[in-house]
Design an enzyme around this catalytic site. Structure first.
Site, mmCIF file in Angstrom:
data_model
loop_
_atom_site.group_PDB
_atom_site.id
_atom_site.type_symbol
_atom_site.label_atom_id
_atom_site.label_comp_id
_atom_site.label_asym_id
_atom_site.label_seq_id
_atom_site.Cartn_x
_atom_site.Cartn_y
_atom_site.Cartn_z
ATOM 1 N N GLN A 126 81.892 79.570 36.160
ATOM 2 C CA GLN A 126 81.837 81.005 36.422
ATOM 3 C C GLN A 126 83.154 81.500 36.997
ATOM 4 O OE1 GLN A 126 79.219 83.471 36.031
ATOM 5 N NE2 GLN A 126 81.027 84.714 36.461
ATOM 6 N N ARG A 162 73.608 71.651 34.068
ATOM 7 C CA ARG A 162 73.240 72.737 34.988
ATOM 8 C C ARG A 162 72.055 72.231 35.791
ATOM 9 N NH1 ARG A 162 73.994 78.426 34.822
ATOM 10 N NH2 ARG A 162 72.275 79.700 35.607
#
Length: 305
Positions: free
Chosen positions: A131, A101
């Site tokens: 996501q 990330r």
């Protein structure tokens, strides 16, 4: 062959559907996958704050019998100047996959170029593909395989990019309404239109949230100032206020439309309390599906499916 997942566009439409089918099976019968990652270690590197991504990945790995190692960049030699490529080379000797990330997409690409194990984009400034796996799973749960109009309202950011690509790949009609100057990156829109044309879908980009919401089956929004844009918050609020997902905007969508938000939500800004807490909201199912979709992704990448 080692596969990475740095973008929704790293998989074909058929592979995307297979991943979503697997996610549905994992959700329905998690016990059947409890030992599929036994003996596997997954490195989770976080250069940005995280709640859902970190927890869902840690739980996904451990609940399937693997070992998650969650690390911030300050806990690694990255914080003292080691290159991302050298980090990838070393971690590849210890772990079976690396989840990162970060800020720039180029860091993911550099890591993947040097690593010899799968690399997963757990969020970058360019895309948020994990996501969108969960989002598409949620949409399919609620809408089945029917043709679906997905409208995103707000900033043309990383979530918008991945949503356009994923929805287009499944043949949905993907709309995005942003303030002028905040549109998604043109090359992403062009690629999404190519994918939509192949799948029988469509992509529409505009600056009128009310028009984009008309007849939509899904209304989706995100924060107006993403991580790293905090200094722009007050200015963005002035620009984005007409793009708030409120009861008036929801009333323009289809009667059975659902409302989505990738979280965290700034209540009273991009979305109102009556909407996020209302009967149309599937936000909490959407958040839960991060776990199931990421389990499916790890199984697919590591051969445990």
């Amino acid at each position: 062959m080692t596969r990475d997942f740095l973008s929704v566009d790293d998989v074909s439409a058929e592979e995307l559907r297979d991943l979503l089918d697997l996610a549905a099976r994992v959700k329905a019968a998690p016990g059947e996958y409890a030992g599929r990652l036994a003996g596997k270690a997954v490195g989770l590197i976080f250069e940005k704050p995280s709640t859902r991504t970190r927890v869902s990945f840690e739980v996904a790995v451990s609940s399937m019998g693997g070992h998650p190692l969650a690390l911030s960049s300050t806990e690694l030699q990255l914080g003292r100047g080691e290159t991302i490529e050298d980090t990838g080379r070393v971690l590849s000797r210890y772990v079976d996959a690396i989840v990162l990330r970060t800020f720039g997409q180029e860091r993911l690409e550099a890591l993947a170029s040097a690593a010899t194990v799968p690399v997963v984009n757990a969020l970058s400034d360019y895309e948020h593909p994990c996501q969108i796996l969960a989002d598409l799973q949620t949409i399919l749960e609620r809408r089945g395989n029917a043709r679906t109009v997905v409208t995103y309202v707000g900033d043309g950011n990383n979530v918008t990019h991945s949503l356009l690509l994923g929805a287009a790949m499944l043949g949905m009609e993907a709309r995005a309404a942003t303030p002028a100057g905040y549109e998604p990156i043109p090359q992403v829109v062009e690629r999404a239109r190519e994918l939509a044309a192949a799948a029988g879908g469509a992509v529409e980009i505009g600056n009128d949230p009310r028009k984009a919401a008309e007849g939509a089956d899904v209304l989706y929004t995100d924060v107006w100032a993403s991580m790293g844009q905090e200094a722009e918050h007050d200015e963005r609020v002035l620009v984005f206020t007409p793009f708030q997902v409120n009861e008036d905007l929801v009333s323009r969508a289809s009667p059975d439309a659902i409302v989505m938000h990738c979280l965290p939500a700034h209540r009273g800004e991009e979305i109102t309390d009556p909407v996020i807490d209302g009967p149309r909201s599937v936000v909490w199912d959407q958040a839960e599906n991060r776990l199931h979709a990421q389990k499916a992704l790890l199984l697919w990448l590591l051969g445990g499916a």
